[in-house]
Design a protein around this motif. Structure first.
Motif, short mmCIF file in Angstrom:
data_model
loop_
_atom_site.label_atom_id
_atom_site.label_comp_id
_atom_site.label_asym_id
_atom_site.label_seq_id
_atom_site.Cartn_x
_atom_site.Cartn_y
_atom_site.Cartn_z
N LYS A 94 1.62 -17.69 2.56
CA LYS A 94 0.69 -18.16 2.08
C LYS A 94 -0.27 -17.27 1.21
O LYS A 94 -1.26 -17.34 0.98
N ALA A 95 0.56 -16.00 1.28
CA ALA A 95 -0.43 -14.83 0.94
C ALA A 95 -0.48 -14.54 -0.55
O ALA A 95 0.44 -14.83 -1.15
N VAL A 96 -1.44 -13.73 -0.97
CA VAL A 96 -1.18 -13.21 -2.36
C VAL A 96 -0.66 -11.79 -2.57
O VAL A 96 -0.17 -11.20 -3.32
N PHE A 97 -1.17 -11.18 -1.26
CA PHE A 97 -0.26 -9.70 -1.17
C PHE A 97 0.38 -9.65 0.35
O PHE A 97 -0.04 -10.40 1.28
N THR A 98 1.53 -8.92 0.52
CA THR A 98 2.11 -8.58 1.59
C THR A 98 1.73 -7.54 1.92
O THR A 98 1.45 -6.37 0.93
N GLU A 145 -4.16 -9.34 -12.96
CA GLU A 145 -3.16 -8.77 -11.95
C GLU A 145 -3.76 -7.27 -11.37
O GLU A 145 -4.65 -6.63 -12.10
N VAL A 146 -3.61 -7.43 -10.03
CA VAL A 146 -4.14 -6.28 -9.25
C VAL A 146 -3.05 -6.15 -8.24
O VAL A 146 -2.57 -6.84 -7.64
N CYS A 147 -2.60 -4.75 -8.09
CA CYS A 147 -1.91 -4.13 -7.17
C CYS A 147 -0.45 -4.93 -7.17
O CYS A 147 0.01 -5.40 -6.43
N ASP A 148 -0.08 -4.96 -8.49
CA ASP A 148 1.13 -5.53 -8.89
C ASP A 148 1.21 -7.06 -8.56
O ASP A 148 2.53 -7.65 -8.59
N ALA A 149 0.17 -7.86 -8.42
CA ALA A 149 0.44 -9.23 -7.96
C ALA A 149 -0.62 -9.92 -9.06
O ALA A 149 -1.90 -9.52 -9.14
N VAL A 150 -0.20 -11.11 -9.69
CA VAL A 150 -1.19 -11.78 -10.62
C VAL A 150 -1.97 -12.89 -9.40
O VAL A 150 -1.18 -13.70 -9.06
N ILE A 188 -0.77 -2.36 0.92
CA ILE A 188 -0.06 -3.25 0.19
C ILE A 188 1.47 -2.87 -0.09
O ILE A 188 1.46 -1.80 -0.54
N ASP A 189 2.20 -3.71 0.08
CA ASP A 189 3.48 -3.44 -0.34
C ASP A 189 3.79 -3.41 -1.93
O ASP A 189 4.58 -4.04 -2.58
N ASN A 190 3.18 -2.51 -2.43
CA ASN A 190 3.56 -2.44 -3.92
C ASN A 190 3.80 -1.05 -4.35
O ASN A 190 4.16 -0.06 -3.18
#
Lengths: 508, 283
Positions: free
Chosen positions: A327-331, A292-297, A350-352
């Protein structure tokens, strides 16, 4: 309280005996100037014929290490072997190495040819069959000096090699920087040393000249087959030229490896930050291959971490691809986009929750404010154990609810009497740094800072050499003097059982 | 039109005012004026007086001055003067040589010591005392020790007086040599003695040369020291005696000019030796 050395440097530590394939070995070498440690317990072995670069920021001890190999500095501790022989106490003029100095140090009263001939005209060569060692040959009766003809032939040959034919009679003061550099290299190489030591030799040259000299030095290394030990703070130079890079920081080896390995698999956040540009985040391993990095797993290729272990996540900017959001892991939202010749450098937020910044080198041009998707291949996500996750030190109580930390008295919530041995732990973001060192309870000097997406992690070293890690929203400059304050309820104090000492030492 | 014209006048006035202000401005060269005046009065004019004295003879009866080479002739014909001149040169060479022999090693040792700066001051302390007092004190010492005054004591006095002028420039040039040269030399296989012979000594030559200049020239023109410490009659004393009697001004001037030529020649020679070295040292 130093950071634990990581796997790659451990394999170097395992070297115990000087072996034949290693031309230089440093074993437990330390050096202090006026009690200030510059090189700490350095163990390093360099193979015959290798091009080794000592790389690190200024003040990391790389030049001191080189000077100890050359013999200009005596190590405070430890042993240095060259070609299997213990040279720790040997004078520089008896060592089979030659140095190319940073400022060239060409003799101003001698012309080019005489500068180059300096070493060989002093040298005595054996005439008898029994004498083998050229350097110690002068102890034997059957030696002679090179004849004038031999000297001049050798000078000619080496001048040809560095492309300076016809410059013999020139005064060294009329030469350009690049030419002086070549003379300095020729002066060292003409002695046919086993090891050539180069102390930031290209530092004084302009960019183009530097690039040319890099290639020439690499060619020379290939042609001559001797060992080169090269000192530089220029990571690009190190990556271009070396067979092996030794990354140093604060007198300690951080990582030893091939340029590829150092770049692709930096041993820790410092190396990643120093070598090339990188995005460094703090992540949490949720499971094997899941981080989990920048609120995304996201999926990665690393396993074997503890569940929920805090880790450093390093992503090279060229591995961050700009893709459609689905297709992204981060937006993320684009903050800036600059054309860099062969790629666009995009800085996006990053939108976190923390609005972490990420740097991307990609071929897609973006508009500022545009919503983009970012994708990173699992293979390109580098997960590292955190060097340290909490500030921890062992100290004693000053009074009830008053603990001694590096000479300063800090209020805390611990009802232990004076003199009680305690372990103090403080989170990185609970260390407050103040601009004026007098505003802090204790003062410290900033050692380095690393940007971790949305905040800076800096290492502040107190005057008694204890490092505190602090997460702050400001970028502090290396060398800044700061004060350290810690809120009363953020200091965690635990009493130490004298019997439990040993386990604690392990923890340290 | 009128307006413009008056504007022009105004502009011209401002320009004029500006010019005059500029003329009064305290430029850097203005600071040199007092010295230039001093130089004119006390150096240039006396030099011309010396020249005119040297090339004129005063008729004893009428008091008329006329151009002549008589003063030169009488100097050349006076064997004792020529002898004094050569004796002065010998004393100069011996004193300078002794100063080098004592001064160079002293400067070298001082440059190596961490407390060298302090010790250097000790070497310079005698220079703070008036040289006549110093010389008289030296003489008193010799008398006390029952040393017969003569050539030896004169040489001693000269060396004692001029040694700091030898040590100081050598020390300066030795300490200004970049340590990297010594390291480079050791790196290339030279022992410390070889390094000294091949690197440090050649690079300290500029200091040695200015030391020689600062000892040799004052020695050959010296007076009083020689007389006080052994009754040796050197060129300086000889000139002094000539100027004491009015009718020998001319010969005295000739001798002064000869001395001046020696000073200029030796200074030029030193410069020539030094020139290349200084240029090299700058880089």
């Amino acid at each position: 309280m130093s950071e634990p050395l990581l796997s790659s440097s451990l394999e170097v530590k395992s070297v115990s005996k000087p072996s034949n394939s290693n031309i230089i070995e440093l074993k437990g070498v330390s050096k202090s100037f006026d009690g200030k440690p510059v090189v700490k317990d350095l163990t390093l072995s360099i193979k015959k014929g290798e091009f080794v670069t000592l790389l690190g920021p200024s003040g990391c001890g790389k030049t001191t290490t080189l000077r100890m190999i050359a013999g200009f500095e005596k190590p405070s501790n430890g042993t240095i072997y060259i070609g299997g022989q213990d040279v720790t106490a040997l004078q520089p003029n008896k060592r089979p190495v030659n140095t190319v100095f940073q400022q060239y140090a060409l003799f101003p009263h001698l012309n080019v040819a005489k500068n180059i001939a300096y070493g060989i005209s002093l040298k005595k060569i054996p005439t008898g069959e029994t004498v083998k060692d050229k350097k110690t040959g002068e102890e034997y009766p059957k030696t002679r000096k090179y004849t004038i003809q031999e000297v001049s032939d050798k000078v000619q040959a080496v001048l040809e090699m560095v492309d300076l034919e016809g410059y013999e009679k020139r005064s060294v003061n009329t030469l350009s920087g690049g030419q002086k550099q070549r003379v300095a290299i020729a002066r060292a190489l003409v002695n046919e040393p086993k090891v050539l030591l180069l102390d930031e030799p290209l530092g004084a040259l302009d960019l183009k000249m530097r690039k040319d000299m890099q290639i020439e030095l690499m060619d020379m290394h290939k042609k001559l087959g001797i060992t080169f030990v090269y000192v530089t703070h220029d990571q690009e130079e190190a990556l271009t030229m070396s067979d092996t890079i030794v990354v140093m920081r604060d007198g300690e080896v951080q990582q030893i490896g091939t340029p590829q390995k150092i770049y692709d698999e930096p041993a820790n956040a410092f190396v990643a930050d120093f070598i090339g540009e990188s995005n460094i985040f703090v992540g949490v391993m949720r499971a094997d291959y899941k981080c989990e990095v920048c609120d995304a797993v996201i999926t990665c290729v690393d396993s074997g971490f503890k569940k929920d272990e805090s880790v450093d996540v390093i992503i090279r900017p060229e591995d961050v691809q700009i893709v459609p959001p689905e297709k992204a892991v981060f937006t993320a939202t684009v903050k800036a986009c600059v054309f860099k010749g062969d790629h666009f450098q995009t800085i996006a937020e990053i939108d976190n929750e923390d609005k972490d910044e990420i740097l991307s080198h990609d071929n897609t041009e973006c508009k500022v404010g545009e919503k983009i998707g970012l994708y990173v291949k699992p293979f390109d996500i580098h997960i590292m154990h955190r060097g340290r996750i909490i500030n921890e030190l062992i100290t004693t109580m000053e009074d009830e609810n008053l603990v001694n930390i590096c000479g300063g008295k800090f209020e805390c919530n611990a009802p232990f009497p004076y003199g009680t041995k305690v372990k103090v732990t403080i989170d990185f973001d609970d260390i407050d740094l103040t601009d004026d060192e007098n505003d802090g309870t204790i003062s410290a000097t900033i050692q380095n800072t690393i940007y971790l997406g949305s905040y800076w992690r800096c290492v502040a070293r107190t005057d008694d050499f204890v490092d505190f890690f602090s997460d702050t929203e400001y970028d502090w400059l290396k060398g800044d003097r700061v004060g350290i304050n810690i809120p009363k309820d953020k200091i965690l104090v635990e009493k130490i059982d004298e019997t439990a000492d040993e386990t604690l030492l392990d923890l340290e | 039109m009128k307006k413009i014209a008056s504007g022009n006048i105004l502009a011209a006035n401002i320009k004029k005012a500006g010019l005059s202000i500029k003329n009064f401005r305290l430029t850097r060269s203005a600071f040199a004026f007092p010295y230039v005046v001093f130089m004119l009065v006390f150096i240039i004019v006396p030099l011309f007086l010396l020249l005119s004295n040297a090339f004129t003879v005063t008729d004893a009866v009428s008091g008329d001055k006329s151009f002549s080479f008589d003063n030169f002739k009488s100097f050349a014909n006076d064997g004792s003067s020529v002898k004094t001149l050569s004796l002065s040169l010998i004393y100069g060479v011996v004193t300078t040589g002794l100063c080098i022999i004592i001064g160079y090693p002293a400067a070298f040792v001082l440059s190596k010591l961490s407390s060298g700066k302090l010790l250097l001051i000790l070497f310079l302390v005698p220079m703070w005392i008036n040289f006549l007092i110093r010389t008289l004190a030296t003489r008193a010492m010799f008398t006390l020790l029952n040393v017969e005054l003569g050539t030896g004591t004169v040489i001693f006095g000269l060396v004692y007086n001029y040694l700091p002028f030898m040590i100081l420039p050598i020390h300066t040039s030795l300490t200004s040599i970049d340590k990297a040269y010594g390291e480079a030399s050791a790196d290339l296989g030279a022992s410390s003695i070889q390094t000294f012979i091949k690197v440090n000594f050649p690079l300290s030559i500029p200091g040695l040369v200015s030391g020689i200049t600062m000892v040799f020239i004052p020695t050959i023109t010296t007076f009083a020291v020689t007389e006080l410490l052994g009754g040796v009659w050197l060129f300086g004393d000889s000139i002094y005696s000539k100027f004491k009697s009015v009718n020998l001004y001319g010969v005295g001037s000739v001798m002064s000019l000869i001395m001046l030529v020696f000073v200029l020649v030796s200074d030029m020679a030193m410069r020539k030796v030094n020139k290349g070295e200084v240029a090299r040292n700058v880089i």
